[in-house]
Design a protein around this motif. Structure first.
Motif, PDB file in Angstrom:
ATOM      1  N   GLY A   1      51.306 151.046   8.687  1.00 15.55           N
ATOM      2  CA  GLY A   1      50.681 149.842   8.352  1.00 15.55           C
ATOM      3  C   GLY A   1      51.290 149.261   6.980  1.00 15.55           C
ATOM      4  O   GLY A   1      51.403 147.938   7.113  1.00 15.55           O
ATOM      5  N   LEU A   2      51.984 149.815   6.210  1.00 13.21           N
ATOM      6  CA  LEU A   2      52.747 149.244   5.268  1.00 13.21           C
ATOM      7  C   LEU A   2      53.976 148.622   5.924  1.00 13.21           C
ATOM      8  O   LEU A   2      54.037 147.454   5.320  1.00 13.21           O
ATOM      9  CB  LEU A   2      53.213 150.393   4.146  1.00 13.21           C
ATOM     10  CG  LEU A   2      53.864 149.882   2.990  1.00 13.21           C
ATOM     11  CD1 LEU A   2      52.970 148.868   2.090  1.00 13.21           C
ATOM     12  CD2 LEU A   2      54.237 150.978   2.051  1.00 13.21           C
ATOM     13  N   ALA A   3      54.608 149.140   6.742  1.00 16.50           N
ATOM     14  CA  ALA A   3      55.884 148.571   7.214  1.00 16.50           C
ATOM     15  C   ALA A   3      55.418 147.307   7.792  1.00 16.50           C
ATOM     16  O   ALA A   3      56.182 146.390   8.053  1.00 16.50           O
ATOM     17  CB  ALA A   3      56.393 149.521   8.127  1.00 16.50           C
ATOM     18  N   GLY A   4      54.383 147.293   8.642  1.00 15.25           N
ATOM     19  CA  GLY A   4      53.925 146.051   9.359  1.00 15.25           C
ATOM     20  C   GLY A   4      53.495 144.966   8.324  1.00 15.25           C
ATOM     21  O   GLY A   4      54.108 143.751   8.738  1.00 15.25           O
ATOM     22  N   ALA A   5      53.125 145.283   7.063  1.00 18.19           N
ATOM     23  CA  ALA A   5      52.762 144.317   6.116  1.00 18.19           C
ATOM     24  C   ALA A   5      53.878 143.735   5.722  1.00 18.19           C
ATOM     25  O   ALA A   5      54.253 142.408   5.290  1.00 18.19           O
ATOM     26  CB  ALA A   5      51.855 144.627   5.210  1.00 18.19           C
ATOM     27  N   VAL A   6      54.860 144.594   5.428  1.00 20.98           N
ATOM     28  CA  VAL A   6      56.185 144.237   4.960  1.00 20.98           C
ATOM     29  C   VAL A   6      56.726 143.226   5.879  1.00 20.98           C
ATOM     30  O   VAL A   6      57.442 142.265   5.410  1.00 20.98           O
ATOM     31  CB  VAL A   6      57.107 145.289   4.396  1.00 20.98           C
ATOM     32  CG1 VAL A   6      58.487 144.889   4.149  1.00 20.98           C
ATOM     33  CG2 VAL A   6      56.535 146.084   3.409  1.00 20.98           C
ATOM     34  N   GLY A   7      56.808 143.648   7.162  1.00 22.51           N
ATOM     35  CA  GLY A   7      57.292 142.573   8.364  1.00 22.51           C
ATOM     36  C   GLY A   7      56.720 141.442   8.144  1.00 22.51           C
ATOM     37  O   GLY A   7      57.519 140.434   8.392  1.00 22.51           O
ATOM     38  N   VAL A   8      55.554 141.333   8.079  1.00 20.33           N
ATOM     39  CA  VAL A   8      54.788 139.914   8.142  1.00 20.33           C
ATOM     40  C   VAL A   8      55.072 138.996   6.926  1.00 20.33           C
ATOM     41  O   VAL A   8      55.394 137.891   7.229  1.00 20.33           O
ATOM     42  CB  VAL A   8      53.117 140.059   8.169  1.00 20.33           C
ATOM     43  CG1 VAL A   8      52.414 138.888   7.921  1.00 20.33           C
ATOM     44  CG2 VAL A   8      52.890 140.650   9.671  1.00 20.33           C
ATOM     45  N   ALA A   9      55.317 139.867   5.713  1.00 24.32           N
ATOM     46  CA  ALA A   9      55.663 139.060   4.704  1.00 24.32           C
ATOM     47  C   ALA A   9      57.148 138.392   4.647  1.00 24.32           C
ATOM     48  O   ALA A   9      57.394 137.427   4.190  1.00 24.32           O
ATOM     49  CB  ALA A   9      55.626 139.792   3.237  1.00 24.32           C
ATOM     50  N   ALA A  10      57.981 139.464   5.154  1.00 23.66           N
ATOM     51  CA  ALA A  10      59.361 138.902   5.383  1.00 23.66           C
ATOM     52  C   ALA A  10      59.435 137.731   6.358  1.00 23.66           C
ATOM     53  O   ALA A  10      60.264 136.952   6.146  1.00 23.66           O
ATOM     54  CB  ALA A  10      60.016 139.983   5.728  1.00 23.66           C
TER      55      ALA A  10
END
Length: 61
Positions: free
Chosen positions: A9-18
């Protein structure tokens, strides 16, 4: 297994932010052109698209 879902979930959130950062940067670059710059570029591209092609064979009608 629970920690794996947290990391996913954290990796997904970072991907969306990027992705948002990339879109924002692209938008700023597009907004950097004035209306006159955009018009001049469009006229130039239109002229290039409709310029007669260099044909060594001549007219083939």
């Amino acid at each position: 297994m629970r920690n794996a879902w947290k990391w996913l979930g954290l990796a997904g959130a970072v991907g969306v932010a990027a992705g948002g950062v990339v879109v924002a940067r692209d938008q700023r670059q597009r907004n950097a052109y004035s209306a006159d710059d955009v018009r001049e570029r469009l006229h130039r591209r239109h002229g290039q698209a409709h310029a007669p092609a260099d044909d060594a064979g001549g007219d083939q009608r």
